[in-house]
Each structure stands twice: as C-alpha cells, then as structure tokens.
Design a protein around this motif. Structure first.
Motif, short mmCIF file in Angstrom:
data_model
loop_
_atom_site.label_atom_id
_atom_site.label_comp_id
_atom_site.label_asym_id
_atom_site.label_seq_id
_atom_site.Cartn_x
_atom_site.Cartn_y
_atom_site.Cartn_z
N PHE A 1 -16.05 30.21 0.60
CA PHE A 1 -15.44 30.06 1.91
C PHE A 1 -14.73 28.72 2.03
O PHE A 1 -15.22 27.70 1.56
CB PHE A 1 -16.50 30.16 3.02
N TYR A 2 -13.56 28.73 2.67
CA TYR A 2 -12.78 27.52 2.92
C TYR A 2 -13.03 27.07 4.35
O TYR A 2 -13.08 27.89 5.27
CB TYR A 2 -11.28 27.78 2.75
N GLY A 3 -13.17 25.77 4.55
CA GLY A 3 -13.39 25.27 5.90
C GLY A 3 -13.13 23.78 5.99
O GLY A 3 -12.81 23.12 5.00
N VAL A 4 -13.28 23.25 7.21
CA VAL A 4 -13.06 21.84 7.49
C VAL A 4 -14.38 21.23 7.96
O VAL A 4 -15.07 21.80 8.81
CB VAL A 4 -11.99 21.65 8.60
N VAL A 5 -14.73 20.07 7.41
CA VAL A 5 -15.95 19.38 7.81
C VAL A 5 -15.73 18.75 9.17
O VAL A 5 -14.76 18.02 9.37
CB VAL A 5 -16.32 18.30 6.77
N ARG B 1 -18.53 27.65 13.64
CA ARG B 1 -19.03 26.41 13.03
C ARG B 1 -20.42 26.69 12.46
O ARG B 1 -21.30 27.13 13.17
CB ARG B 1 -19.11 25.31 14.09
N ILE B 2 -20.57 26.40 11.18
CA ILE B 2 -21.81 26.74 10.50
C ILE B 2 -22.40 25.48 9.86
O ILE B 2 -21.73 24.81 9.07
CB ILE B 2 -21.56 27.81 9.42
N PRO B 3 -23.66 25.17 10.18
CA PRO B 3 -24.32 24.07 9.47
C PRO B 3 -24.75 24.54 8.08
O PRO B 3 -25.18 25.68 7.92
CB PRO B 3 -25.51 23.74 10.35
N MET B 4 -24.61 23.67 7.09
CA MET B 4 -25.03 24.02 5.74
C MET B 4 -25.42 22.77 4.98
O MET B 4 -25.09 21.65 5.37
CB MET B 4 -23.91 24.76 4.99
N LYS B 5 -26.13 22.95 3.88
CA LYS B 5 -26.52 21.84 3.02
C LYS B 5 -25.29 21.29 2.30
O LYS B 5 -24.36 22.02 1.98
CB LYS B 5 -27.53 22.30 1.97
N LYS B 6 -25.30 20.00 2.04
CA LYS B 6 -24.19 19.39 1.30
C LYS B 6 -24.07 19.98 -0.10
O LYS B 6 -22.98 20.08 -0.64
CB LYS B 6 -24.40 17.88 1.18
N THR B 7 -25.20 20.38 -0.66
CA THR B 7 -25.18 20.92 -2.02
C THR B 7 -24.47 22.26 -2.11
O THR B 7 -24.18 22.73 -3.21
CB THR B 7 -26.61 21.06 -2.56
N ALA B 8 -24.16 22.90 -0.96
CA ALA B 8 -23.44 24.17 -0.95
C ALA B 8 -21.94 23.97 -1.06
O ALA B 8 -21.19 24.94 -1.10
CB ALA B 8 -23.77 24.96 0.31
N VAL C 1 -19.47 22.85 9.09
CA VAL C 1 -18.15 23.24 8.62
C VAL C 1 -17.58 24.28 9.57
O VAL C 1 -18.27 25.20 9.99
CB VAL C 1 -18.23 23.81 7.18
N GLU C 2 -16.30 24.09 9.91
CA GLU C 2 -15.58 25.02 10.77
C GLU C 2 -14.73 25.92 9.88
O GLU C 2 -13.93 25.43 9.08
CB GLU C 2 -14.72 24.22 11.74
N PHE C 3 -14.93 27.23 10.01
CA PHE C 3 -14.23 28.19 9.15
C PHE C 3 -13.15 28.92 9.92
O PHE C 3 -13.32 29.29 11.07
CB PHE C 3 -15.23 29.22 8.60
N GLU D 1 -18.54 10.78 -1.10
CA GLU D 1 -17.23 10.43 -0.56
C GLU D 1 -16.75 11.41 0.51
O GLU D 1 -15.62 11.29 0.99
CB GLU D 1 -16.21 10.36 -1.69
N LEU D 2 -17.57 12.37 0.86
CA LEU D 2 -17.21 13.38 1.86
C LEU D 2 -17.06 12.73 3.24
O LEU D 2 -17.91 11.96 3.66
CB LEU D 2 -18.29 14.46 1.90
N THR D 3 -15.96 13.04 3.93
CA THR D 3 -15.73 12.50 5.27
C THR D 3 -15.35 13.64 6.23
O THR D 3 -14.97 14.72 5.80
CB THR D 3 -14.59 11.46 5.27
N VAL D 4 -15.46 13.35 7.51
CA VAL D 4 -15.08 14.33 8.53
C VAL D 4 -13.59 14.60 8.42
O VAL D 4 -12.79 13.68 8.26
CB VAL D 4 -15.44 13.80 9.94
N GLY D 5 -13.21 15.86 8.46
CA GLY D 5 -11.81 16.25 8.37
C GLY D 5 -11.41 16.73 6.99
O GLY D 5 -10.31 17.25 6.81
N ASP D 6 -12.27 16.56 6.00
CA ASP D 6 -11.96 17.03 4.64
C ASP D 6 -12.04 18.55 4.57
O ASP D 6 -12.89 19.17 5.20
CB ASP D 6 -12.93 16.45 3.63
N TRP D 7 -11.14 19.15 3.79
CA TRP D 7 -11.20 20.58 3.51
C TRP D 7 -12.18 20.79 2.38
O TRP D 7 -12.16 20.05 1.39
CB TRP D 7 -9.83 21.12 3.10
N VAL D 8 -13.05 21.79 2.51
CA VAL D 8 -14.04 22.06 1.47
C VAL D 8 -14.02 23.53 1.09
O VAL D 8 -13.58 24.39 1.86
CB VAL D 8 -15.46 21.66 1.92
N VAL D 9 -14.49 23.80 -0.12
CA VAL D 9 -14.74 25.16 -0.58
C VAL D 9 -16.24 25.21 -0.86
O VAL D 9 -16.77 24.36 -1.59
CB VAL D 9 -13.96 25.49 -1.86
N THR D 10 -16.91 26.19 -0.27
CA THR D 10 -18.35 26.32 -0.50
C THR D 10 -18.61 27.06 -1.80
O THR D 10 -17.71 27.65 -2.40
CB THR D 10 -19.02 27.07 0.67
#
Length: 103
Positions: free
Chosen positions: A63-67, A86-93, A77-79, A50-59
């Motif tokens: 780290f907190y960032g925006v997809v 902007r850092i690319p990372m696996k979804k599982t992170a 993710v932009e931190f 259900e992850l979409t662009v613009g969602d706030w995430v915690v890795t």
C-alpha cells in the motif's frame, strides 16, 4: 610402539582436517547468509530513523500512503485520496520511503 604412535598421529590429523572443514564452511555461511542479513537490518534501521511527517511510504503489503504522525514504534499513514483513511501501523511494516518534495 612406533606403529601405534603413527596410527594415533594420523587419527589426530584427520580430526584436524574435519575441524578445518567445519571452520571453512562456517565462514562461508557467515559471509553468504548472516552478514548480508545484518547489513540489511542496519539499512532498514537507518531508513526508519530518517522517516519524517509528509514522506511517501510503501508498506510491506504494497500500500502507498503519506505519513501524517510518528511515535516511537508506530506511524499513522493516510492512504489514497480519502482523507478519512488513516491507519496506525508499526514502523517495521514500512518497506520503502520516498522523501516529500517540501524539503
């Protein structure tokens, strides 16, 4: 011969009790360890689908960032307030998702 048959049947009952204990302990292990782990994996897969662009995430590292972009297995993710971080990372992170307000 009667005594020999009684001893053989008693040994069989002992083996059956041991097998019963093994089955009971196996069932307890399933309900205490394996089942909750599978439930958590299913919840994480649902959350990441259900992850979409613009969602706030915690890795997972905290780290907190925006997809800002999503591919099949990775996200970018932009931190922080620095738009160049902007850092690319696996979804599982990703540990948690907070949906964006623009929905």
């Amino acid at each position: 011969m009667n005594l020999l048959e009684a001893a053989a049947s008693g040994g069989g009952a002992g083996i059956m009790m041991i097998l019963l204990y093994v089955v009971i302990i196996g069932g307890i292990m399933y309900f205490m360890a394996i089942r909750p782990q599978k439930k958590e994996q299913k919840r994480m897969a649902q959350m990441l689908s259900e992850l979409t662009v613009g969602d706030w995430v915690v890795t997972t590292s905290g780290f907190y960032g925006v997809v800002i972009d999503i591919t099949e297995e990775d996200v970018i993710v932009e931190f922080g307030s620095n738009k160049n971080c902007r850092i690319p990372m696996k979804k599982t992170a990703i540990a948690e998702i907070e949906k964006s307000d623009n929905e």
